[in-house]
Design a protein around this motif. Structure first.
Motif, short mmCIF file in Angstrom:
data_model
loop_
_atom_site.label_atom_id
_atom_site.label_comp_id
_atom_site.label_asym_id
_atom_site.label_seq_id
_atom_site.Cartn_x
_atom_site.Cartn_y
_atom_site.Cartn_z
N TYR A 293 0.86 -1.19 0.00
CA TYR A 293 0.00 0.00 0.00
C TYR A 293 0.89 1.23 0.00
O TYR A 293 1.07 1.90 -1.00
N SER A 294 1.54 1.53 1.12
CA SER A 294 2.52 2.61 1.13
C SER A 294 3.71 2.15 1.96
O SER A 294 3.73 2.34 3.17
N PRO A 295 4.68 1.52 1.31
CA PRO A 295 5.86 1.11 2.08
C PRO A 295 6.56 2.29 2.74
O PRO A 295 7.21 2.15 3.78
N HIS A 296 6.38 3.48 2.14
CA HIS A 296 6.99 4.67 2.73
C HIS A 296 6.40 4.96 4.11
O HIS A 296 7.12 5.41 5.01
N ALA A 297 5.11 4.71 4.28
CA ALA A 297 4.46 5.00 5.57
C ALA A 297 5.14 4.23 6.70
O ALA A 297 5.51 4.81 7.73
N VAL A 298 5.32 2.94 6.52
CA VAL A 298 5.89 2.10 7.58
C VAL A 298 7.39 2.39 7.74
O VAL A 298 7.89 2.49 8.87
N ALA A 299 8.09 2.52 6.63
CA ALA A 299 9.53 2.79 6.70
C ALA A 299 9.82 4.12 7.38
O ALA A 299 10.75 4.23 8.20
N GLU A 300 9.02 5.13 7.08
CA GLU A 300 9.21 6.44 7.69
C GLU A 300 8.89 6.39 9.18
O GLU A 300 9.55 7.07 10.00
N HIS A 301 7.91 5.59 9.57
CA HIS A 301 7.58 5.46 10.99
C HIS A 301 8.72 4.78 11.74
O HIS A 301 9.04 5.16 12.88
N ALA A 302 9.33 3.78 11.10
CA ALA A 302 10.49 3.12 11.72
C ALA A 302 11.60 4.12 11.98
O ALA A 302 12.22 4.14 13.06
N MET A 303 11.86 4.99 11.00
CA MET A 303 12.89 6.01 11.20
C MET A 303 12.47 7.01 12.26
O MET A 303 13.30 7.48 13.06
N ALA A 304 11.20 7.35 12.31
CA ALA A 304 10.71 8.27 13.34
C ALA A 304 10.94 7.69 14.73
O ALA A 304 11.32 8.42 15.67
N MET A 305 10.76 6.39 14.87
CA MET A 305 10.98 5.75 16.17
C MET A 305 12.46 5.78 16.54
O MET A 305 12.83 6.01 17.70
N ILE A 306 13.33 5.56 15.55
CA ILE A 306 14.78 5.61 15.80
C ILE A 306 15.18 7.00 16.29
O ILE A 306 15.87 7.16 17.31
N LEU A 307 14.73 8.02 15.59
CA LEU A 307 15.10 9.40 15.95
C LEU A 307 14.51 9.80 17.30
O LEU A 307 15.15 10.52 18.08
N THR A 308 13.30 9.35 17.57
CA THR A 308 12.67 9.68 18.85
C THR A 308 13.42 9.04 20.01
O THR A 308 13.72 9.70 21.02
N LEU A 309 13.74 7.76 19.87
CA LEU A 309 14.49 7.07 20.94
C LEU A 309 15.88 7.67 21.10
O LEU A 309 16.37 7.82 22.24
N ASP A 310 16.52 7.98 20.00
CA ASP A 310 17.88 8.51 20.04
C ASP A 310 17.91 9.91 20.67
O ASP A 310 18.59 10.14 21.67
N ARG A 311 17.12 10.83 20.12
CA ARG A 311 17.20 12.23 20.54
C ARG A 311 16.19 12.58 21.63
O ARG A 311 16.16 13.71 22.11
N LYS A 312 15.35 11.60 22.00
CA LYS A 312 14.43 11.75 23.13
C LYS A 312 13.51 12.96 22.97
O LYS A 312 13.21 13.69 23.93
N THR A 313 13.03 13.15 21.76
CA THR A 313 12.17 14.30 21.48
C THR A 313 10.84 14.21 22.22
O THR A 313 10.25 15.23 22.57
N HIS A 314 10.35 13.00 22.47
CA HIS A 314 9.10 12.83 23.21
C HIS A 314 9.25 13.33 24.65
O HIS A 314 8.35 13.95 25.21
#
Length: 341
Positions: free
Chosen positions: A109-130
């Motif tokens: 459907y949209s492989p970009h949707a899931v792939a981008e979410h995976a990267m969002a999780m990496i950046l969030t965990l790394d830089r602790k933006t949440h």
């Protein structure tokens, strides 16, 4: 849909309905001359009786479509099981074939949707933006506890380089990471772009970040377990946007306690069918493992939302309805990856 199918039963019993399902499917129903009964209930042996005169069921990732349920569907004169997702580990395909029930899915459907979410999780965990977001809202501007690391130069292991894994690899490449990959099929395009295909053990031993993009089957269930975790670097980051049962939850909890796993991001969970897509804010959650996971400051849990973009939901609705139309018209689907049984 043309008039040749108007004498057929084009009625769908649509299980595990969410508000967004209605929004997107209702938008395109008139183009396909299909009647949908939206049901909030999960499909299982107890809810099959909700089917009246429909001959098609539409199901999602947490609906139970095992052999016992398929036998009941056959008695209800169901002819098509239409998955509005890519994964099909919850469907007994052999039982469907035995009962002459066609099974179709949305292979991409949209492989970009899931792939981008995976990267969002990496950046969030790394830089602790949440954490930074909540902290600043409380007028706390301290940087203590927010230390991250550069993604540049890190080794990222990608397990599964199908549609989603391939897009994820290209995103990761943009950050200047070294990319190791494992898949039963080697993608020559990714190889030409510098992705190194290697053995699983090599990924486990060398990767700073491991992202799971493989299907769930007998070979991949609990791929992340006590033995494979022991091979990994201390403080490894693990991301799972694929299927919950790829990870042995109790084993990863132990690894989190010893900091073997330094970061965990999961958009899927092995027991998610009891929790996800529902509001439990007023409930006492009985699942001790998800409660334990959420207690860790280095764990990020999202509720199976990686697919949740406008583009993906549009494609899911159009492909699902198109698959059904094709099966009603000619008993086949041009995209062979969409037809499972």
């Amino acid at each position: 849909m043309n008039s040749t199918t108007e004498t057929q039963n084009n009625k769908i019993a649509f299980f595990s309905t969410q508000s967004y399902d209605k929004t997107f499917f209702k938008r395109y129903i008139p183009d396909f001359n299909i009647d949908i009964t939206f049901l909030e209930s999960q499909l299982n042996s107890k809810t099959v009786n909700l089917i009246k005169d429909e001959t098609i069921v539409c199901v999602f990732v947490n609906d139970i479509v095992n052999a016992a349920v398929i036998e009941l569907l056959a008695k209800k004169n169901i002819k098509i099981i239409a998955l509005r997702c890519a994964g099909f580990n919850n469907v007994d395909l052999e039982a469907a074939k035995k009962n002459n029930i066609k099974v179709c899915r949305v292979p991409a459907y949209s492989p970009h949707a899931v792939a981008e979410h995976a990267m969002a999780m990496i950046l969030t965990l790394d830089r602790k933006t949440h954490k930074a977001y909540n902290r600043v809202r409380e007028q706390n501007f301290s940087l203590n506890g927010l230390l991250g690391f550069d993604l540049y130069g890190k080794t990222v292991g990608i397990i599964g380089t199908g549609n989603i894994g391939k897009v994820f690899a290209k995103i990761v490449k943009g950050f200047g990471c070294k990319i190791l990959a494992f898949d039963v099929i080697i993608d020559s395009e990714l190889e030409n772009e510098g992705v190194v295909y290697t053995a699983l053990d090599t990924i486990f031993k060398q990767a700073d970040i491991i992202s799971l993009h493989c299907p769930l089957n007998t070979n991949t269930k609990h791929l992340i377990n006590k033995e494979t975790l022991a091979l990994m670097k201390d403080s490894v980051m693990i991301i799972n946007t694929s299927r919950g049962a790829l990870i042995n939850t109790s084993d990863v909890i132990e690894a989190l306690k010893t900091i073997k796993v330094g970061y965990l991001g999961i958009d899927v969970y092995e027991q998610e069918e009891k929790l996800f897509f529902k509001d439990h804010s007023g409930d006492i959650i009985q699942d001790d493992e998800i409660q334990r996971l959420m207690s860790f400051p280095n764990v990020l849990v999202t509720a199976h939302q990686a697919f949740f973009t406008n583009e993906a939901l549009t494609q899911i609705a159009l492909t699902t309805l198109g698959n059904i139309e094709s099966l009603l018209l000619k008993d086949s689907i041009d995209n062979k990856l969409a037809l499972l049984a």
